[in-house]
Write an enzyme that holds these catalytic residues in place. Structure first.
Site, PDB file in Angstrom:
ATOM      1  N   CYS A 180      26.579 -15.107  62.401  1.00 11.02           N
ATOM      2  CA  CYS A 180      27.881 -15.048  61.750  1.00 11.02           C
ATOM      3  C   CYS A 180      28.316 -13.604  61.657  1.00 11.02           C
ATOM      4  CB  CYS A 180      27.858 -15.721  60.396  1.00 11.02           C
ATOM      5  SG  CYS A 180      27.293 -14.687  59.082  1.00 11.02           S
ATOM      6  N   ARG A 236      21.930 -15.251  60.104  1.00  9.26           N
ATOM      7  CA  ARG A 236      21.804 -16.151  58.953  1.00  9.26           C
ATOM      8  C   ARG A 236      20.896 -17.297  59.355  1.00  9.26           C
ATOM      9  NH1 ARG A 236      27.560 -16.995  56.113  1.00  9.26           N
ATOM     10  NH2 ARG A 236      26.297 -18.051  54.546  1.00  9.26           N
ATOM     11  N   ARG A 246      40.191 -19.937  54.662  1.00 11.33           N
ATOM     12  CA  ARG A 246      38.996 -20.778  54.533  1.00 11.33           C
ATOM     13  C   ARG A 246      38.576 -20.912  53.072  1.00 11.33           C
ATOM     14  NH1 ARG A 246      34.080 -18.718  57.358  1.00 11.33           N
ATOM     15  NH2 ARG A 246      33.358 -20.441  56.107  1.00 11.33           N
ATOM     16  N   ASP A 304      15.758 -21.337  58.814  1.00 10.39           N
ATOM     17  CA  ASP A 304      14.339 -21.715  58.806  1.00 10.39           C
ATOM     18  C   ASP A 304      13.927 -22.400  57.496  1.00 10.39           C
ATOM     19  OD1 ASP A 304      14.940 -19.114  57.794  1.00 10.39           O
ATOM     20  OD2 ASP A 304      12.808 -18.678  57.624  1.00 10.39           O
ATOM     21  N   LYS A 335      35.107 -23.877  46.170  1.00  7.31           N
ATOM     22  CA  LYS A 335      34.825 -24.270  47.563  1.00  7.31           C
ATOM     23  C   LYS A 335      33.329 -24.485  47.770  1.00  7.31           C
ATOM     24  CE  LYS A 335      34.364 -21.043  50.924  1.00  7.31           C
ATOM     25  NZ  LYS A 335      33.118 -21.221  51.681  1.00  7.31           N
ATOM     26  N   ASN A 336      32.538 -23.528  47.305  1.00  9.04           N
ATOM     27  CA  ASN A 336      31.101 -23.582  47.611  1.00  9.04           C
ATOM     28  C   ASN A 336      30.364 -24.671  46.840  1.00  9.04           C
ATOM     29  OD1 ASN A 336      31.421 -21.614  49.457  1.00  9.04           O
ATOM     30  ND2 ASN A 336      30.389 -19.992  48.307  1.00  9.04           N
ATOM     31  N   ASP A 389      29.205 -12.479  47.306  1.00  7.22           N
ATOM     32  CA  ASP A 389      30.574 -12.873  47.663  1.00  7.22           C
ATOM     33  C   ASP A 389      31.645 -12.074  46.915  1.00  7.22           C
ATOM     34  OD1 ASP A 389      29.596 -14.648  49.479  1.00  7.22           O
ATOM     35  OD2 ASP A 389      30.119 -16.464  48.370  1.00  7.22           O
TER      36      ASP A 389
HETATM   37  C1  UD1 Z   1      25.853 -19.495  50.262  1.00  4.50           C
HETATM   38  C2  UD1 Z   1      27.360 -19.354  50.140  1.00  4.50           C
HETATM   39  C3  UD1 Z   1      27.785 -17.963  50.570  1.00  4.50           C
HETATM   40  C4  UD1 Z   1      27.013 -16.912  49.791  1.00  4.50           C
HETATM   41  C5  UD1 Z   1      25.509 -17.156  49.898  1.00  4.50           C
HETATM   42  C6  UD1 Z   1      24.683 -16.223  49.015  1.00  4.50           C
HETATM   43  C7  UD1 Z   1      28.183 -21.577  50.587  1.00  4.50           C
HETATM   44  C8  UD1 Z   1      28.910 -22.480  51.512  1.00  4.50           C
HETATM   45  N1  UD1 Z   1      27.988 -20.344  51.011  1.00  4.50           N
HETATM   46  O1  UD1 Z   1      25.523 -19.353  51.638  1.00  4.50           O
HETATM   47  O2  UD1 Z   1      29.177 -17.854  50.319  1.00  4.50           O
HETATM   48  O3  UD1 Z   1      27.315 -15.647  50.342  1.00  4.50           O
HETATM   49  O4  UD1 Z   1      25.209 -18.504  49.470  1.00  4.50           O
HETATM   50  O5  UD1 Z   1      25.025 -16.378  47.683  1.00  4.50           O
HETATM   51  O6  UD1 Z   1      27.829 -21.946  49.486  1.00  4.50           O
HETATM   52  N2  UD1 Z   1      17.997 -17.343  54.308  1.00  4.50           N
HETATM   53  C9  UD1 Z   1      16.893 -17.413  55.149  1.00  4.50           C
HETATM   54  N3  UD1 Z   1      16.585 -18.611  55.703  1.00  4.50           N
HETATM   55  C10 UD1 Z   1      17.311 -19.744  55.472  1.00  4.50           C
HETATM   56  C11 UD1 Z   1      18.440 -19.665  54.614  1.00  4.50           C
HETATM   57  C12 UD1 Z   1      18.748 -18.440  54.050  1.00  4.50           C
HETATM   58  O7  UD1 Z   1      16.219 -16.426  55.385  1.00  4.50           O
HETATM   59  O8  UD1 Z   1      16.963 -20.810  56.000  1.00  4.50           O
HETATM   60  C13 UD1 Z   1      18.357 -16.049  53.691  1.00  4.50           C
HETATM   61  C14 UD1 Z   1      19.732 -15.545  54.140  1.00  4.50           C
HETATM   62  O9  UD1 Z   1      19.644 -14.823  55.357  1.00  4.50           O
HETATM   63  C15 UD1 Z   1      20.128 -14.667  52.979  1.00  4.50           C
HETATM   64  C16 UD1 Z   1      19.511 -15.403  51.776  1.00  4.50           C
HETATM   65  O10 UD1 Z   1      18.525 -16.264  52.305  1.00  4.50           O
HETATM   66  O11 UD1 Z   1      19.538 -13.391  53.087  1.00  4.50           O
HETATM   67  C17 UD1 Z   1      20.503 -16.213  50.961  1.00  4.50           C
HETATM   68  O12 UD1 Z   1      21.219 -17.082  51.816  1.00  4.50           O
HETATM   69  P1  UD1 Z   1      21.739 -18.501  51.313  1.00  4.50           P
HETATM   70  O13 UD1 Z   1      21.712 -18.534  49.818  1.00  4.50           O
HETATM   71  O14 UD1 Z   1      21.018 -19.572  52.044  1.00  4.50           O
HETATM   72  O15 UD1 Z   1      23.233 -18.505  51.799  1.00  4.50           O
HETATM   73  P2  UD1 Z   1      24.096 -19.783  52.155  1.00  4.50           P
HETATM   74  O16 UD1 Z   1      23.638 -20.975  51.399  1.00  4.50           O
HETATM   75  O17 UD1 Z   1      24.208 -19.904  53.650  1.00  4.50           O
END
Ligand code: UD1
Length: 423
Positions: free
Chosen positions: A117, A122, A399, A125, A22-23, A307
């Site tokens: 969420c 989440r 999902r 930025d 999925k991801n 995950d």
């Molecule tokens: C993806 C996965 C999710 C998984 C996560 C971490 C998908 C659709 N989802 O989510 O299942 O749990 O990776 O492996 O692929 N962060 C910031 N700022 C940002 C973005 C992220 O501070 O702009 C932080 C988040 O709060 C978190 C960390 O970075 O602590 C990792 O998040 P991220 O890898 O971005 O997660 P997703 O891509 O949303």
């Protein structure tokens, strides 16, 4: 609404095949927005609610999609809107993946802010920082990200992520492949989902160096081409199925996997006393007489994935001793714990760490799903709980797990899906 009704205590055994990831599907579907030259054919796409929601988002933009037998065809010839509405974005945070490709191809995008969420804040930025580095102007107004390019075209830049982010790396990549000049990304996410996205973009004609590492270099192209692509397996689904076998004291083989991607998880199964055998495309798990308490810390790849944290906690309720499960990615991702405790587990939360005292006899009751992986942990607990466990609000599970009850049933679980009225 649907619920899963599980009569616990059946030992799982047999073979099962992993679904497509999925991801990985979500960013590669988003990447189809990068060209209007024809139709993409994407194989091994899981039949899941998140894929339907993402397709609906693309349809809203004017993109044509069709899905049959795990093959998704996508044509982004006629993109009519550059706006991702709140109604769709709120259902799935990964909708933010349309930002980079829309901006890079059309010079403008309006994407609703996703909001919080179930497992804590989440932020996005880093997605916005990456777009700005590439020359975008970002305004946040009336709940939308409004992104445009004052110079008309994105230009290559150096992007240094302070935190490793899968989503932000994906968005930066999808924007940089159509930018003028060279982009470098430091501290890029090295998750297999990003590695696959790189391979996908390269197959479309992009130039990317450093695939699979945390340092990426992208040389922008004028245009890219549609392709036919075979998606990779779902490493989290595979890990969840192995945990399902282990919690019941069972022995199973999961086919259609690349064991290398599961290395950190398989290592922990071995620490817990399981025997693991791998081939190039399969993993076989044999349960021990007694599971042993095993600590894990969820961190970016190649470490143990966040995950799989909830499923590991469920497993550790049946292990001898006390285990510590720490989440360094999402510090508040513990909604499953009160529900697991309602089944009879003894788990405490200390900041971003769960302390599991095992083994505890679980007994079935009604439990509530709160998010995707939390639901998976409740299903695992239900497989070993005495009596009947009803996992409510299964839409969370739907999902991300394709035909989960069919797969578990084929391994010997007593599990069925039933309708219920919540109020
Ligand atoms: C993806 C996965 C999710 C998984 C996560 C971490 C998908 C659709 N989802 O989510 O299942 O749990 O990776 O492996 O692929 N962060 C910031 N700022 C940002 C973005 C992220 O501070 O702009 C932080 C988040 O709060 C978190 C960390 O970075 O602590 C990792 O998040 P991220 O890898 O971005 O997660 P997703 O891509 O949303």
């Amino acid at each position: 609404m649907d619920k899963l009704v599980i009569r616990g205590g059946r030992r799982l055994s047999g073979c099962v095949t992993a679904s497509g990831s999925k991801n990985t599907s979500l960013p590669i579907i988003a990447a189809t927005l990068l060209t209007g030259k024809g139709t993409f054919t994407l194989h091994h796409i899981p039949d899941l609610q998140d894929i339907k929601t993402f397709s609906q988002l693309l349809n809203h933009l004017g993109v044509e999609t069709s899905f049959a037998d795990n093959t998704l065809k996508v044509s982004s010839r006629n993109v009519e809107s550059l706006m991702a509405p709140y109604e769709l974005v709120k259902k799935m945070r990964a909708s933010i993946y349309v930002l980079g490709p829309l901006l890079a191809r059309f010079g403008h995008a309006r994407v609703s802010l996703p909001g919080g969420c179930a497992f804590g804040p989440r932020p996005i930025d880093l997605h916005l920082m990456a777009m700005e580095k590439l020359g975008a102007r970002i305004a946040i107004e009336t709940g939308f990200i409004d992104a445009s390019i004052p110079d008309g075209k994105l230009r290559g830049a150096h992007i240094d992520f302070p935190v490793s982010s899968v989503g932000a790396t994906g968005n930066a990549l999808m924007a940089a492949v159509l930018a003028t000049g060279t982009t470098t990304i430091s501290n890029a996410a090295a998750e297999p989902e990003i590695e696959t996205l790189c391979k996908f973009l390269i197959a479309m004609g992009a130039t990317i160096h450093g695939t699979g590492t945390t340092e990426l270099e992208i040389v922008g192209k004028e245009s890219l081409n549609p392709i036919e692509f075979h998606n990779v397996f779902d490493r989290i689904e595979a890990g969840t199925l192995l945990a399902a076998a282990a919690i019941t004291g069972g022995d199973i083989t999961v086919n259609g996997v690349e064991p290398q991607q599961l290395k950190a998880v398989l290592k922990k199964f071995v620490h817990a006393g399981c025997t693991i055998d791998t081939t190039e495309t399969s993993v076989t798990l044999k349960s021990p007489e007694k599971l042993l308490a095993t600590d894990v810390t969820a961190k970016p790849y190649p470490s143990f994935p966040t995950d799989m944290q909830a499923q590991w906690i469920a497993l550790m309720t049946q292990a001898e001793g006390t285990s510590h499960i720490t989440d360094k990615i999402y510090h508040e991702r513990f909604n499953h714990i009160p529900e697991l405790n309602r089944l009879g587990a003894r788990i405490e939360i200390h900041k971003n760490q769960a302390v599991v005292h095992g083994p505890q006899k679980l007994s079935g009751t009604k439990v509530m799903s709160t998010d995707l992986r939390a639901s998976a942990s409740l299903v695992l607990a239900g497989l070993i709980a005495e009596g009947t466990t009803e996992v409510l609000r299964v839409y969370h599970l739907d999902r991300g797990y394709e035909k989960i009850e069919t797969k578990l049933k084929s391994l010997g679980a007593d599990i069925s899906r039933e309708k219920y009225n919540e109020f």
